[in-house]
Every structure is written in C-alpha cells, then in structure tokens.
Design a protein around this motif. Structure first.
Motif, short mmCIF file in Angstrom:
data_model
loop_
_atom_site.label_atom_id
_atom_site.label_comp_id
_atom_site.label_asym_id
_atom_site.label_seq_id
_atom_site.Cartn_x
_atom_site.Cartn_y
_atom_site.Cartn_z
N ASN A 12 -36.13 39.66 -71.08
CA ASN A 12 -37.22 40.56 -70.71
C ASN A 12 -36.82 42.01 -70.95
N PRO A 13 -37.73 42.81 -71.49
CA PRO A 13 -37.44 44.24 -71.64
C PRO A 13 -37.05 44.83 -70.29
N GLY A 14 -36.02 45.68 -70.32
CA GLY A 14 -35.53 46.30 -69.10
C GLY A 14 -34.37 45.55 -68.46
N THR A 15 -34.02 44.38 -69.00
CA THR A 15 -32.88 43.63 -68.47
C THR A 15 -31.61 44.48 -68.59
N ASP A 16 -30.86 44.58 -67.48
CA ASP A 16 -29.61 45.35 -67.49
C ASP A 16 -28.60 44.68 -68.42
N VAL A 17 -28.00 45.49 -69.28
CA VAL A 17 -26.96 45.04 -70.20
C VAL A 17 -25.82 46.05 -70.12
N GLU A 18 -24.60 45.56 -70.05
CA GLU A 18 -23.43 46.43 -69.97
C GLU A 18 -22.97 46.86 -71.36
N ASP A 19 -22.72 45.88 -72.23
CA ASP A 19 -22.20 46.14 -73.57
C ASP A 19 -22.78 45.15 -74.56
N VAL A 20 -22.84 45.60 -75.81
CA VAL A 20 -23.18 44.74 -76.93
C VAL A 20 -22.00 44.81 -77.90
N PHE A 21 -21.53 43.65 -78.34
CA PHE A 21 -20.42 43.61 -79.29
C PHE A 21 -20.99 43.36 -80.68
N ILE A 22 -20.80 44.35 -81.55
CA ILE A 22 -21.37 44.32 -82.89
C ILE A 22 -20.23 44.29 -83.89
N ASN A 23 -20.15 43.21 -84.64
CA ASN A 23 -19.06 43.02 -85.61
C ASN A 23 -17.71 43.34 -84.98
N GLY A 24 -17.51 42.89 -83.72
CA GLY A 24 -16.24 43.05 -83.04
C GLY A 24 -16.04 44.38 -82.34
N HIS A 25 -16.99 45.29 -82.44
CA HIS A 25 -16.88 46.60 -81.80
C HIS A 25 -17.79 46.67 -80.58
N GLU A 26 -17.23 47.15 -79.48
CA GLU A 26 -17.98 47.26 -78.23
C GLU A 26 -18.86 48.51 -78.24
N ILE A 51 -31.15 55.36 -78.42
CA ILE A 51 -31.61 53.99 -78.68
C ILE A 51 -30.69 53.37 -79.73
N LEU A 52 -30.27 52.15 -79.50
CA LEU A 52 -29.46 51.40 -80.45
C LEU A 52 -30.32 50.28 -81.02
N VAL A 53 -30.44 50.24 -82.34
CA VAL A 53 -31.18 49.18 -83.02
C VAL A 53 -30.20 48.46 -83.93
N VAL A 54 -30.12 47.15 -83.79
CA VAL A 54 -29.14 46.37 -84.55
C VAL A 54 -29.76 45.05 -85.00
N ASP A 55 -29.36 44.61 -86.19
CA ASP A 55 -29.75 43.29 -86.69
C ASP A 55 -29.05 42.25 -85.82
N TYR A 56 -29.80 41.30 -85.31
CA TYR A 56 -29.23 40.33 -84.37
C TYR A 56 -28.07 39.54 -84.97
N THR A 57 -28.03 39.39 -86.30
CA THR A 57 -26.95 38.62 -86.93
C THR A 57 -25.61 39.33 -86.83
N ARG A 58 -25.61 40.62 -86.51
CA ARG A 58 -24.37 41.38 -86.35
C ARG A 58 -23.85 41.34 -84.91
N ILE A 59 -24.64 40.80 -83.98
CA ILE A 59 -24.25 40.76 -82.57
C ILE A 59 -23.34 39.55 -82.32
N ASP A 60 -22.12 39.84 -81.83
CA ASP A 60 -21.17 38.79 -81.49
C ASP A 60 -21.33 38.31 -80.05
N ALA A 61 -21.64 39.26 -79.15
CA ALA A 61 -21.74 38.93 -77.73
C ALA A 61 -22.53 40.01 -77.01
#
Length: 65
Positions: A12-26, A51-61
């Motif tokens: 859901n939009p607004g869900t709290d997220v701490e970090d996104v790991f993109i191609n191994g980078h936090e 705002i961070l916009v990323v292709d989902y295929t680059r998200i590791d975790a």
C-alpha cells in the motif's frame, strides 16, 4: 515477474520502508509511494522530500521498519 514484483504489487502507498537494496547498494528511504506494473517502476519517498524511482528488476531486497 518474480517475488519482488508480487511484493510491490501488494504494498500500500505510504507503507514504511527503511531501506531498498539496489544492485547490492543500500538506499535509505522513508516510505513506499507507488508501483506501476506496466512499466516496472517502483517509487519510494525519502525523508528529505526526494523521490527515488527504480526499475523493480534492480531491487535485491526491501527492509521494512
């Protein structure tokens, strides 16, 4: 598709997220904003208003609060 696609599709939009790991980078973020399953773009809001916009295929975790 895959598990990250499925997860983003259900968040859901607004869900709290701490970090996104993109191609191994936090990347620190504040919350999930949106996911477009057609384009594959996931959008996250940062605490400083950026705002961070990323292709989902680059998200590791995704780390939740």
């Amino acid at each position: 598709m895959g598990p990250i696609f499925e997860l983003l599709s259900r968040l859901n939009p607004g869900t709290d997220v701490e970090d996104v790991f993109i191609n191994g980078h936090e990347e620190s973020v504040d919350s999930f904003a949106a996911f477009n399953p057609t384009s594959g773009l996931a959008t996250f809001a940062k605490a400083n208003g950026e705002i961070l916009v990323v292709d989902y295929t680059r998200i590791d975790a995704i780390e939740f609060n």
